[in-house]
Design a protein around this motif. Structure first.
Motif, PDB file in Angstrom:
ATOM      1  N   SER A   6       0.830  -1.196   0.000  1.00 61.76           N
ATOM      2  CA  SER A   6       0.000   0.000   0.000  1.00 61.76           C
ATOM      3  C   SER A   6       0.865   1.246   0.000  1.00 61.76           C
ATOM      4  CB  SER A   6      -0.913   0.013   1.236  1.00 61.76           C
ATOM      5  OG  SER A   6      -1.806  -1.069   1.200  1.00 61.76           O
ATOM      6  N   LEU A   7       0.410   2.272  -0.674  1.00 56.42           N
ATOM      7  CA  LEU A   7       1.084   3.557  -0.717  1.00 56.42           C
ATOM      8  C   LEU A   7       0.050   4.625  -0.473  1.00 56.42           C
ATOM      9  CD1 LEU A   7       3.815   4.968  -1.362  1.00 56.42           C
ATOM     10  CD2 LEU A   7       3.026   5.149  -3.714  1.00 56.42           C
ATOM     11  N   ASN A   8       0.184   5.397   0.591  1.00 57.77           N
ATOM     12  CA  ASN A   8      -0.791   6.419   0.930  1.00 57.77           C
ATOM     13  C   ASN A   8      -0.881   7.468  -0.162  1.00 57.77           C
ATOM     14  OD1 ASN A   8      -1.302   5.206   3.398  1.00 57.77           O
ATOM     15  ND2 ASN A   8       0.308   6.375   4.445  1.00 57.77           N
ATOM     16  N   ALA A   9      -2.108   7.887  -0.451  1.00 62.28           N
ATOM     17  CA  ALA A   9      -2.314   8.843  -1.533  1.00 62.28           C
ATOM     18  C   ALA A   9      -1.604  10.164  -1.255  1.00 62.28           C
ATOM     19  CB  ALA A   9      -3.816   9.085  -1.736  1.00 62.28           C
ATOM     20  N   GLN A  10      -1.523  10.571   0.036  1.00 63.28           N
ATOM     21  CA  GLN A  10      -0.900  11.853   0.341  1.00 63.28           C
ATOM     22  C   GLN A  10       0.603  11.852   0.094  1.00 63.28           C
ATOM     23  OE1 GLN A  10      -2.660   9.999   2.475  1.00 63.28           O
ATOM     24  NE2 GLN A  10      -1.718   9.856   4.493  1.00 63.28           N
ATOM     25  N   ASP A  11       1.193  10.661  -0.078  1.00 57.85           N
ATOM     26  CA  ASP A  11       2.622  10.582  -0.352  1.00 57.85           C
ATOM     27  C   ASP A  11       2.931  10.765  -1.830  1.00 57.85           C
ATOM     28  OD1 ASP A  11       3.025   7.905   2.046  1.00 57.85           O
ATOM     29  OD2 ASP A  11       3.120  10.071   2.318  1.00 57.85           O
ATOM     30  N   VAL A  12       1.914  10.773  -2.677  1.00 61.00           N
ATOM     31  CA  VAL A  12       2.103  10.872  -4.120  1.00 61.00           C
ATOM     32  C   VAL A  12       1.923  12.313  -4.552  1.00 61.00           C
ATOM     33  CG1 VAL A  12       1.324  10.084  -6.371  1.00 61.00           C
ATOM     34  CG2 VAL A  12       1.249   8.540  -4.417  1.00 61.00           C
ATOM     35  N   VAL A  13       2.981  12.901  -5.087  1.00 62.72           N
ATOM     36  CA  VAL A  13       2.927  14.292  -5.516  1.00 62.72           C
ATOM     37  C   VAL A  13       3.350  14.363  -6.980  1.00 62.72           C
ATOM     38  CG1 VAL A  13       3.772  16.631  -5.124  1.00 62.72           C
ATOM     39  CG2 VAL A  13       3.528  15.044  -3.194  1.00 62.72           C
ATOM     40  N   PRO A  14       2.397  14.610  -7.908  1.00 61.51           N
ATOM     41  CA  PRO A  14       2.782  14.763  -9.309  1.00 61.51           C
ATOM     42  C   PRO A  14       3.710  15.967  -9.456  1.00 61.51           C
ATOM     43  CG  PRO A  14       0.407  14.474  -9.094  1.00 61.51           C
ATOM     44  CD  PRO A  14       0.940  14.720  -7.718  1.00 61.51           C
ATOM     45  N   VAL A  15       4.813  15.814 -10.179  1.00 59.20           N
ATOM     46  CA  VAL A  15       5.775  16.896 -10.331  1.00 59.20           C
ATOM     47  C   VAL A  15       6.094  17.103 -11.800  1.00 59.20           C
ATOM     48  CG1 VAL A  15       6.846  16.497  -8.090  1.00 59.20           C
ATOM     49  CG2 VAL A  15       7.735  15.319 -10.082  1.00 59.20           C
ATOM     50  N   ILE A  16       6.621  18.287 -12.107  1.00 61.15           N
ATOM     51  CA  ILE A  16       7.067  18.590 -13.459  1.00 61.15           C
ATOM     52  C   ILE A  16       8.366  17.840 -13.726  1.00 61.15           C
ATOM     53  CG2 ILE A  16       7.860  20.450 -14.988  1.00 61.15           C
ATOM     54  CD1 ILE A  16       6.067  22.337 -13.403  1.00 61.15           C
ATOM     55  N   GLN A  17       8.479  17.285 -14.926  1.00 64.01           N
ATOM     56  CA  GLN A  17       9.687  16.544 -15.269  1.00 64.01           C
ATOM     57  C   GLN A  17      10.921  17.421 -15.126  1.00 64.01           C
ATOM     58  OE1 GLN A  17       9.749  13.224 -16.562  1.00 64.01           O
ATOM     59  NE2 GLN A  17      11.933  13.370 -16.236  1.00 64.01           N
ATOM     60  N   SER A  18      11.876  16.983 -14.352  1.00 62.48           N
ATOM     61  CA  SER A  18      13.145  17.685 -14.184  1.00 62.48           C
ATOM     62  C   SER A  18      14.257  16.665 -14.347  1.00 62.48           C
ATOM     63  CB  SER A  18      13.223  18.343 -12.810  1.00 62.48           C
ATOM     64  OG  SER A  18      14.473  18.945 -12.609  1.00 62.48           O
ATOM     65  N   GLY A  19      15.064  16.832 -15.363  1.00 55.68           N
ATOM     66  CA  GLY A  19      16.080  15.840 -15.660  1.00 55.68           C
ATOM     67  C   GLY A  19      15.774  15.158 -16.972  1.00 55.68           C
ATOM     68  N   HIS A  20      16.549  14.165 -17.305  1.00 55.32           N
ATOM     69  CA  HIS A  20      16.407  13.498 -18.598  1.00 55.32           C
ATOM     70  C   HIS A  20      15.201  12.567 -18.626  1.00 55.32           C
ATOM     71  CE1 HIS A  20      20.007  14.816 -20.703  1.00 55.32           C
ATOM     72  NE2 HIS A  20      20.651  14.759 -19.550  1.00 55.32           N
ATOM     73  N   SER A  21      14.605  12.467 -19.811  1.00 56.58           N
ATOM     74  CA  SER A  21      13.481  11.550 -20.007  1.00 56.58           C
ATOM     75  C   SER A  21      13.901  10.288 -20.740  1.00 56.58           C
ATOM     76  CB  SER A  21      12.365  12.250 -20.800  1.00 56.58           C
ATOM     77  OG  SER A  21      12.818  12.590 -22.096  1.00 56.58           O
ATOM     78  N   GLY A  22      15.143  10.225 -21.186  1.00 53.96           N
ATOM     79  CA  GLY A  22      15.621   9.059 -21.920  1.00 53.96           C
ATOM     80  C   GLY A  22      16.994   8.631 -21.449  1.00 53.96           C
ATOM     81  N   SER A  23      17.497   7.587 -22.059  1.00 59.63           N
ATOM     82  CA  SER A  23      18.816   7.052 -21.744  1.00 59.63           C
ATOM     83  C   SER A  23      19.886   8.098 -22.046  1.00 59.63           C
ATOM     84  CB  SER A  23      19.063   5.791 -22.582  1.00 59.63           C
ATOM     85  OG  SER A  23      20.380   5.336 -22.446  1.00 59.63           O
ATOM     86  N   ILE A  24      20.723   8.410 -21.054  1.00 56.62           N
ATOM     87  CA  ILE A  24      21.769   9.422 -21.247  1.00 56.62           C
ATOM     88  C   ILE A  24      22.918   8.804 -22.035  1.00 56.62           C
ATOM     89  CG2 ILE A  24      23.339  11.023 -20.119  1.00 56.62           C
ATOM     90  CD1 ILE A  24      21.456  11.067 -17.743  1.00 56.62           C
ATOM     91  N   MET A  25      23.208   9.399 -23.180  1.00 61.55           N
ATOM     92  CA  MET A  25      24.210   8.846 -24.085  1.00 61.55           C
ATOM     93  C   MET A  25      25.576   9.506 -23.931  1.00 61.55           C
ATOM     94  SD  MET A  25      22.242   6.653 -25.314  1.00 61.55           S
ATOM     95  CE  MET A  25      23.445   5.912 -26.397  1.00 61.55           C
ATOM     96  N   PHE A  26      25.592  10.820 -23.584  1.00 60.79           N
ATOM     97  CA  PHE A  26      26.856  11.554 -23.515  1.00 60.79           C
ATOM     98  C   PHE A  26      26.873  12.449 -22.282  1.00 60.79           C
ATOM     99  CE2 PHE A  26      25.641  11.169 -28.052  1.00 60.79           C
ATOM    100  CZ  PHE A  26      26.629  10.276 -28.460  1.00 60.79           C
TER     101      PHE A  26
END
Length: 362
Positions: A6-26
């Protein structure tokens, strides 16, 4: 046996993507050692301020062709290019413009040769992986030739001296190491992984200084409820989420449904229940109201399971032996899932090693 977390709903915070969204190549250092630039296979380029510990700048490389290299030049600008186009970024003005010259494609030094679980240097010295089934993916040597660092497909990092003798080992990353870059001062090294993070290590004591990781994770499946008042989605970590539209707010609930990426998700007639397909060889029935997994269905029995760390050629040969053997040979993914309109029946499909045709269960 059904395991629920179980994971309490109050622990889930949707956030804006910060950082890479794919495999870092370089990954590359600037000449001051304060900034690190990295590029991923979604053509996102990010510059991190190491001292401030935050993203300094990010941009999307134009076009569909993948970036083949990035580099800080002596003029202080960051250059990035693919086979057709090049751009430059000026940190002092925060402006990006078309560049007159590109960056040579970055490749591992010709001084190193990888052959499965062994890494061989041109002088004949050889480093062997901790596991005979794990392949090295990248290796680099510092400019002063004091250090050799290698990474493997499971994210393992091998810190060696100039004689290729292992000095320290870390298993910080979870996916292949794609690039390794030493700072100009020679006292730091940055290691880029397919797990979308960059780890920064201090030399010569091999101490982890920072790990630059994204604040949110890629959504891999999405489905809307029949009444259009809510939708469910799954992410690459195996969490299933439900977001409900209230009058003055959004309500987010989450359940840890799979030990790996969710490949598909469908909401049932009951908007509190969804069914999911995971990369952990299972389909799940998720109860958002009580925040738990009601039931898991395996695509194969544990006795017939063939793990991906085994020799692939051997798996394929075994899969060709006959129908009885083929029936017990599956890969680790349930790829799709469906639920009947009345919510009483569930169907899911999975793949097989070495075979083109999927299986279907319900």
């Amino acid at each position: 046996l059904i395991t629920t977390i179980s994971l309490n709903a109050q622990d889930v915070v949707p956030v804006i993507q910060s950082g890479h969204s794919g495999s870092i190549m370089f990954v590359e250092w600037d000449k001051t050692g304060r900034y690190i630039a990295s590029a991923d296979d979604n053509n996102e380029i990010i510059i991190y301020d190491i001292i401030a510990g935050k993203v300094f700048f990010r941009t999307k490389f134009p076009g569909k062709k993948l970036v083949t290299g990035i580099r800080f030049d002596d003029d202080g600008l960051l250059y990035a290019s693919n086979t057709d186009y090049a751009i430059s970024f000026d940190p002092s003005t925060l402006k990006t413009s078309e560049a007159s010259h590109g960056v040579p494609p970055k490749k591992m030094s010709a001084n190193f040769k990888i052959k499965n679980s062994s890494l061989k240097k041109a002088d004949g010295r050889t480093l062997f992986n901790n596991s005979a089934y794990t392949k090295f993916t990248y290796a680099a040597e510092s400019d002063d030739r004091k250090y050799i660092i290698a990474g493997d497909e499971n994210g393992g990092i091998y810190f060696c001296n100039n004689e290729m003798i292992l000095q320290h080992y870390e298993s910080l990353h979870s996916l292949p190491i794609n690039d390794i870059s030493f700072s100009k001062q020679g006292n730091m090294v940055a290691i880029a992984s397919a797990d979308r993070s960059v780890s920064i290590w201090r030399l010569p004591n091999y101490k982890l200084e920072k790990r630059l990781i994204p604040r949110s994770f890629n959504i891999s499946a999405l489905s809307a409820s029949a009444d259009s008042k809510s939708f469910a989605f799954g992410d690459e970590l195996g969490y299933a989420y439900k977001i409900t539209f209230a009058i003055d707010k959004l309500v987010c609930e989450a359940v840890d449904a799979h030990d790996g990426q969710i490949n598909d998700i469908q909401m049932s007639a009951n908007s509190c229940v969804a069914v999911t397909a995971g990369s952990d060889n299972s389909a799940s029935v998720v109860d958002f109201e009580n925040k738990k997994v009601l039931q898991k269905f395996k695509a194969q029995s544990s006795s017939g399971k063939v793990k991906q760390v085994f020799d692939i050629k051997g798996i394929q040969e075994q899969a060709m032996k006959g129908n009885d053997a083929k029936d017990n040979m599956y890969d680790e993914n349930v790829y799709s899932v469906a639920v009947s309109p009345d919510g009483k029946y569930l169907a899911y499909s999975a793949g097989k090693w070495g075979l083109a045709d999927p299986i279907l269960k319900y």
